[in-house]
Design a protein around this motif. Structure first.
Motif, mmCIF file in Angstrom:
data_model
loop_
_atom_site.group_PDB
_atom_site.id
_atom_site.type_symbol
_atom_site.label_atom_id
_atom_site.label_comp_id
_atom_site.label_asym_id
_atom_site.label_seq_id
_atom_site.Cartn_x
_atom_site.Cartn_y
_atom_site.Cartn_z
ATOM 1 N N THR A 54 4.745 10.555 7.760
ATOM 2 C CA THR A 54 4.468 10.049 9.114
ATOM 3 C C THR A 54 4.426 8.522 9.120
ATOM 4 N N GLN A 55 3.791 7.940 8.104
ATOM 5 C CA GLN A 55 3.716 6.488 8.006
ATOM 6 C C GLN A 55 5.109 5.872 7.841
ATOM 7 N N LEU A 56 5.922 6.502 7.023
ATOM 8 C CA LEU A 56 7.282 6.002 6.802
ATOM 9 C C LEU A 56 8.133 6.143 8.054
ATOM 10 N N THR A 92 13.530 10.024 2.531
ATOM 11 C CA THR A 92 14.249 11.171 1.956
ATOM 12 C C THR A 92 13.514 11.709 0.740
ATOM 13 N N GLU A 93 13.007 10.819 -0.092
ATOM 14 C CA GLU A 93 12.276 11.255 -1.289
ATOM 15 C C GLU A 93 11.030 12.046 -0.922
ATOM 16 N N VAL A 94 10.260 11.544 0.048
ATOM 17 C CA VAL A 94 9.026 12.232 0.439
ATOM 18 C C VAL A 94 9.344 13.584 1.079
ATOM 19 N N ARG A 95 10.356 13.631 1.921
ATOM 20 C CA ARG A 95 10.737 14.900 2.546
ATOM 21 C C ARG A 95 11.224 15.910 1.503
ATOM 22 N N ASP A 96 11.940 15.412 0.496
ATOM 23 C CA ASP A 96 12.395 16.309 -0.578
ATOM 24 C C ASP A 96 11.210 16.877 -1.355
ATOM 25 N N ARG A 97 10.205 16.047 -1.577
ATOM 26 C CA ARG A 97 9.013 16.515 -2.286
ATOM 27 C C ARG A 97 8.254 17.558 -1.460
ATOM 28 N N LEU A 98 8.222 17.342 -0.144
ATOM 29 C CA LEU A 98 7.603 18.325 0.738
ATOM 30 C C LEU A 98 8.392 19.632 0.752
ATOM 31 N N LYS A 99 9.715 19.495 0.788
ATOM 32 C CA LYS A 99 10.578 20.682 0.792
ATOM 33 C C LYS A 99 10.406 21.481 -0.502
ATOM 34 N N PHE A 100 10.325 20.750 -1.623
ATOM 35 C CA PHE A 100 10.110 21.412 -2.913
ATOM 36 C C PHE A 100 8.787 22.168 -2.898
ATOM 37 N N ARG A 149 -0.135 18.226 -0.307
ATOM 38 C CA ARG A 149 0.746 18.461 0.829
ATOM 39 C C ARG A 149 0.307 17.602 2.027
ATOM 40 N N GLN A 150 -0.987 17.543 2.261
ATOM 41 C CA GLN A 150 -1.503 16.697 3.333
ATOM 42 C C GLN A 150 -1.180 15.228 3.079
ATOM 43 N N PHE A 151 -1.330 14.841 1.805
ATOM 44 C CA PHE A 151 -1.014 13.455 1.415
ATOM 45 C C PHE A 151 0.446 13.126 1.706
ATOM 46 N N LEU A 152 1.377 14.012 1.328
ATOM 47 C CA LEU A 152 2.804 13.782 1.556
ATOM 48 C C LEU A 152 3.140 13.791 3.042
ATOM 49 N N THR A 153 2.512 14.683 3.797
ATOM 50 C CA THR A 153 2.753 14.747 5.243
ATOM 51 C C THR A 153 2.319 13.454 5.917
ATOM 52 N N THR A 174 0.833 -1.211 0.000
ATOM 53 C CA THR A 174 0.000 0.000 0.000
ATOM 54 C C THR A 174 0.862 1.254 0.000
ATOM 55 N N LEU A 175 1.901 1.265 0.832
ATOM 56 C CA LEU A 175 2.793 2.416 0.893
ATOM 57 C C LEU A 175 3.556 2.608 -0.421
ATOM 58 N N SER A 176 3.942 1.516 -1.049
ATOM 59 C CA SER A 176 4.666 1.606 -2.328
ATOM 60 C C SER A 176 3.798 2.253 -3.398
ATOM 61 N N LYS A 177 2.512 1.904 -3.402
ATOM 62 C CA LYS A 177 1.592 2.537 -4.355
ATOM 63 C C LYS A 177 1.469 4.032 -4.062
ATOM 64 N N SER A 178 1.459 4.372 -2.777
ATOM 65 C CA SER A 178 1.376 5.789 -2.401
ATOM 66 C C SER A 178 2.622 6.535 -2.845
ATOM 67 N N MET A 179 3.780 5.875 -2.725
ATOM 68 C CA MET A 179 5.033 6.492 -3.151
ATOM 69 C C MET A 179 5.021 6.792 -4.646
ATOM 70 N N ALA A 180 4.384 5.923 -5.403
ATOM 71 C CA ALA A 180 4.362 6.080 -6.866
ATOM 72 C C ALA A 180 3.290 7.062 -7.335
#
Length: 338
Positions: free
Chosen positions: A302-304, A318-326, A294-298, A275-281
């Motif tokens: 948290t899940q990760l 790191t990828e999710v945090r980078d996307r949030l930072k961007f 933004r809520q989705f990434l946050t 499920t998390l892998s699908k969310s990552m993609a």
């Protein structure tokens, strides 16, 4: 009404857990399973010697590794300015003999260290047909596209294969008494050997695997070959070459493997991670900067973070945090422009 014979493998006596350390060695099917296990965040050293089809070479490489034996100096070969070694797959190469020697010594040492720490060795036997280098009289793991006249092809005798594998099993158990050996026969058909000879070859390997499980309670067998040949049993589960199982077949076999070999915690984690892998993609339909995304990434971060307590998800976090930072930077620019 049933239109095929479904095979449901028995539960293996020794189950893989989320904390299991695993080494895979053997044919290309060992690569497939190893990659699937790695994708599910297990600790895997995946086929460190490259694709090795025959049991003779598998036993030799693992024994060399555990005894710290250096590669045979007489088995290096140069082709088109690239150096190879007849005991290893062609994926292990170097521009010079010395560089290749260093690479092979390092790979042998890494494998020995991994096996001594491992909980499971996943060993896939591909073919009982071998190629013997005529000049040296020794079986090669790979011919490295050298002229066919340099080799003799034949079916290795069952008794000699059994002796080699029995010695290997003893060596493995001595090096790591807690190690569990999981055997499979590759479902890949070696049609170049002709279908009749392929049948003899696979039968030989299957009997070898059976013999080893009968006399060693820490050795188990998973019927990947039987799942492909008897359960799926249709060309729609093969690649266009009609030799290699396709992605759908790999999915099916891996699901059966998970049911048979994973403990309850690991099976639950696999579902959670899928499920998390699908969310990552996932990529948003209306851009990366929407409040909803933004809520989705946050939430995903948290899940990760929670999952990081159990497995290594450094790259994903790191990828999710980078996307949030961007997204934050983009919002800042928007405010400045406003």
């Amino acid at each position: 009404m049933q239109f095929h014979t479904e095979l449901s493998p028995e539960s293996l006596p020794h189950r893989l857990s989320l904390k299991s350390r695993i080494v895979t060695v053997g044919s290309c099917f060992a690569d497939v399973i190893g990659q699937r296990l790695s994708d599910h965040k297990l600790n895997v050293l995946n086929n460190p010697f490259g694709t090795i089809f025959n049991p003779v070479s598998v036993a030799k490489l693992l024994t060399m590794s555990l005894y710290g034996t250096a590669p045979d100096e007489n088995r290096y070969v140069e082709r088109d300015g690239i150096w190879f070694h007849y005991d290893f797959h062609s994926s292990l190469w170097a521009p010079s003999r010395d560089d290749l020697r260093d690479l092979l010594l390092k790979r042998l040492a890494e494998t020995a260290d991994a096996i001594r720490k491992a909980d499971f060795l996943f060993l896939t036997l591909g073919s009982a047909v071998v190629y013997r280098h005529i000049e040296t009289g020794k079986v090669v793991a790979n011919c490295h596209k050298m002229p066919g006249s340099l080799f003799e092809k034949y079916l290795y005798q069952y008794e000699y294969l059994l002796d080699d594998l029995k010695r290997l099993v003893k060596t493995l158990h001595k090096a790591n008494p807690k190690l569990k050996l999981l055997l499979t026969v590759s479902p890949v058909r070696h049609t170049r050997d002709t279908l009749p000879l392929n049948s003899v070859s696979k039968s030989t390997l299957r009997v070898l695997a059976h013999e080893l499980t009968v006399w060693n309670d820490w050795v188990s067998y998973f019927p990947a070959y039987e799942l492909m040949i008897d359960d799926l049993r249709d060309y729609r589960f093969y690649e266009a070459d009609l030799i290699h199982p396709n992605a759908q077949a790999h999915d099916y076999i891996f699901e059966k493997f998970a049911d048979s070999a994973f403990d309850a915690e690991l099976r639950g984690f696999v579902t959670e991670w899928a499920t998390l892998s699908k969310s990552m993609a996932h990529r948003p339909l209306y851009g990366e900067t929407s409040p909803a995304h933004r809520q989705f990434l946050t939430r995903l971060a948290t899940q990760l973070e929670q999952l990081a307590k159990r497995v290594d998800v450094t790259a994903e976090l790191t990828e999710v945090r980078d996307r949030l930072k961007f997204q934050e930077q983009d919002e800042s620019k928007t405010k400045v422009l406003a």
